[in-house]
Scaffold this motif. Sequence first.
Motif, short mmCIF file in Angstrom:
data_model
loop_
_atom_site.label_atom_id
_atom_site.label_comp_id
_atom_site.label_asym_id
_atom_site.label_seq_id
_atom_site.Cartn_x
_atom_site.Cartn_y
_atom_site.Cartn_z
N HIS A 25 54.72 42.05 22.17
CA HIS A 25 53.57 42.75 22.73
C HIS A 25 52.34 41.84 22.72
N GLU A 26 51.41 42.11 23.62
CA GLU A 26 50.13 41.41 23.64
C GLU A 26 49.18 42.11 22.67
N VAL A 27 48.57 41.36 21.77
CA VAL A 27 47.73 41.93 20.72
C VAL A 27 46.35 41.32 20.75
N MET A 28 45.34 42.17 20.59
CA MET A 28 43.98 41.69 20.37
C MET A 28 43.43 42.34 19.11
N VAL A 29 42.92 41.50 18.21
CA VAL A 29 42.32 41.97 16.96
C VAL A 29 40.82 42.09 17.16
N GLY A 30 40.26 43.24 16.82
CA GLY A 30 38.82 43.44 16.91
C GLY A 30 38.22 43.66 15.54
N GLY A 31 37.07 43.05 15.30
CA GLY A 31 36.42 43.24 14.00
C GLY A 31 34.94 42.93 14.08
N ARG A 32 34.22 43.35 13.04
CA ARG A 32 32.79 43.03 12.95
C ARG A 32 32.59 41.55 12.67
N ASP A 33 33.49 40.97 11.87
CA ASP A 33 33.42 39.56 11.50
C ASP A 33 34.28 38.76 12.47
N ALA A 34 33.63 38.06 13.39
CA ALA A 34 34.36 37.34 14.44
C ALA A 34 35.28 36.28 13.86
N ASP A 35 34.84 35.59 12.80
CA ASP A 35 35.66 34.54 12.21
C ASP A 35 36.92 35.12 11.57
#
Length: 218
Positions: A25-35
């Motif tokens: 699957h194609e996955v994108m992780v999202g978060g407040r801390d970009a690093d």
Amino acid sequence: MRIGILGAGGMADALGTRWAAGAGHEVMVGGRDADKAAALAERIGGGARAGSFEEAAEFGDAVLLALPYTAAREQAGVLRETLRGRVLIDCTNDLGPGFTLAGGGGPSAAEGIAAAASAGGAEARVVKAFNLCHEGVWRLTPPEFGGRALAVPLCGDDESALAVVRGLVKDLGCEPVSGGGLGRAGLLEATAALLIGLWVGEGVDAQAIAPPLEFAAG
């Protein structure tokens, strides 16, 4: 399938890795801390990418809320227009002191998330899933015990959303089972509170509290 993951902790890591590297699957992780989000995406591999919460929510056909409950509910409210029509997977447990439910028997965490995501008329397609096991279980390939695949109960009201999550459960080598509508999600959350209390608080093998199916009805 495109999966957006809100959060960059252990559950995001375990499930995201299995879905990306294991199932393609194609996955994108999202978060407040970009690093931190970028580091997790690199660790997940399989072409995973990183972005903000909004970017990950917009990316995913299905979106996993891999955040503490309060933050998950907050983001469901903030992103409700972006999440409209998407499958929203809630794996949270809102636990209080002594392995109790912080909500005190009120609406379940899943219903709270659905209410936040539906504010202003946006349609929430929330499915409760993956809340009964520690992140380490989801790293097993597959989660199988004594030759039996792990069963994963799901609660939700939207059949098409449930079908999507059933597929994601099977991608992990697990067996999806129906837990009923979203109104029964509180039972899953209470089960998590009980099991975690037995495992962590008492050192008890929680599997020992239930008889095999052939003996369950007497």
